[in-house]
Design an enzyme around this catalytic site. Structure first.
Site, PDB file in Angstrom:
ATOM      1  N   ALA A   1       0.798  -1.231   0.000  1.00 21.00           N
ATOM      2  CA  ALA A   1       0.000   0.000   0.000  1.00 21.00           C
ATOM      3  C   ALA A   1       0.830   1.280   0.000  1.00 21.00           C
ATOM      4  CB  ALA A   1      -0.935   0.005   1.210  1.00 21.00           C
ATOM      5  N   SER A   2       2.140   1.191  -0.108  1.00 18.74           N
ATOM      6  CA  SER A   2       2.958   2.399  -0.030  1.00 18.74           C
ATOM      7  C   SER A   2       2.919   3.217  -1.310  1.00 18.74           C
ATOM      8  CB  SER A   2       4.408   2.038   0.313  1.00 18.74           C
ATOM      9  OG  SER A   2       4.951   1.155  -0.660  1.00 18.74           O
TER      10      SER A   2
ATOM     11  N   GLY B   1       1.439   3.148  -5.893  1.00 20.26           N
ATOM     12  CA  GLY B   1       0.772   2.466  -6.990  1.00 20.26           C
ATOM     13  C   GLY B   1      -0.662   2.065  -6.704  1.00 20.26           C
TER      14      GLY B   1
ATOM     15  N   TYR C   1       5.165 -15.383 -13.448  1.00 25.23           N
ATOM     16  CA  TYR C   1       4.206 -14.346 -13.046  1.00 25.23           C
ATOM     17  C   TYR C   1       2.784 -14.751 -13.436  1.00 25.23           C
ATOM     18  CZ  TYR C   1       1.906  -9.768 -12.888  1.00 25.23           C
ATOM     19  OH  TYR C   1       1.045  -8.724 -12.618  1.00 25.23           O
TER      20      TYR C   1
END
Length: 260
Positions: free
Chosen positions: A8-9, A11, A150
């Site tokens: 959540a820091s 983007g 991915y």
């Protein structure tokens, strides 16, 4: 009633935090970027006047989910909304990517979100109320060279979330897999001019718009969300593409080496 958002820091994760804070949720926000996380917590608290609890943590470790769950219990925080957003990405042939990076990606995309769903999901089932959002991707539908691991992890998240949604729905707990295409973040290392062009053309989605769509889908009980008209139109065609054609295209573009 708290919401927990991983990654959540910045983007997409920060946009999820903004969207939920705007709805009045106090937040637990988690990231391995401690300085950026604390700045994000200050901005969110000032802008939305809700309580923010930042927990710096590397979620790509085997015991991360258990430590995060215990950290919430120690603070007497009940999580009603869980957003498993944290992720990592590297483009390249599967065998050429550093094994350590691949191991971390598997932990971050598979082990940690699964364990968080189990731990917080059990609490939600007892309470007969809760929401879980897992970030998958349109790559879940296509085994594409250069993003093989991915895409495989995102397919796992989509399928796991879909099954969990069915299992928990009767308990008042809703699980949503969000499967976006390209999103306008720093993940792809594109220049600003190209990013703006891709957003205008609809190929790339702004992260704030994605977060709004995803949270609405979550609270409406939608099992799978594929945001973006182009993505929804492309999905039925993806499975029809022969892998021989994919291989030839990858060689011509330099993703795969030419045969000697």
């Amino acid at each position: 009633m708290w919401a927990l958002i991983t990654g959540a820091s910045s983007g997409i994760g920060y946009c999820y935090a903004e969207e939920l804070a705007s709805r009045g949720y106090p937040l637990v926000i988690v990231s391995n970027e401690e300085a950026a996380l604390c700045k994000a917590a200050d901005r969110l608290a000032r802008q939305y006047d809700v309580e923010i609890c930042p927990i710096p943590m590397d979620l790509a470790t085997a015991d991360a989910a258990d430590r995060l769950y215990e950290a919430c219990r120690e603070r007497n925080i009940r999580i009603d909304v869980l957003v498993n957003n944290a992720g990592m990405y590297r483009f390249g042939e599967t065998l050429d990517i550093d094994n350590g990076f691949t191991t971390k990606m598997l932990a971050l995309h598979v082990l940690t979100p699964t364990r968080l769903c189990l731990l917080f999901g059990q609490d939600m089932r007892r309470q007969r109320h809760g929401y879980i959002l897992n970030m998958s991707s349109v790559t879940a539908w296509l085994a594409y060279p250069g993003i093989n691991v991915y895409g495989a992890t995102k397919r796992y998240l989509k399928n796991f979330s879909r099954g969990l949604h069915t299992e928990l729905r009767d308990y008042g707990v809703y699980v949503t897999a969000v499967c976006p295409g390209a999103v306008d973040t720093d993940l792809y290392n594109l220049n600003e001019k190209l990013r703006r062009r891709l957003v205008r053309s609809g190929i790339m989605l702004p992260p704030g718009k994605l977060a709004r769509k995803a949270v609405r889908a979550l609270f409406r009980g939608k099992a799978v969300l594929v945001p973006g008209l182009l993505n929804r139109l492309a999905l039925p065609l993806i499975g029809l593409i022969p892998h021989g054609l994919i291989r030839r295209a990858a060689r011509r573009s330099g993703i795969l080496p030419l045969q000697s």
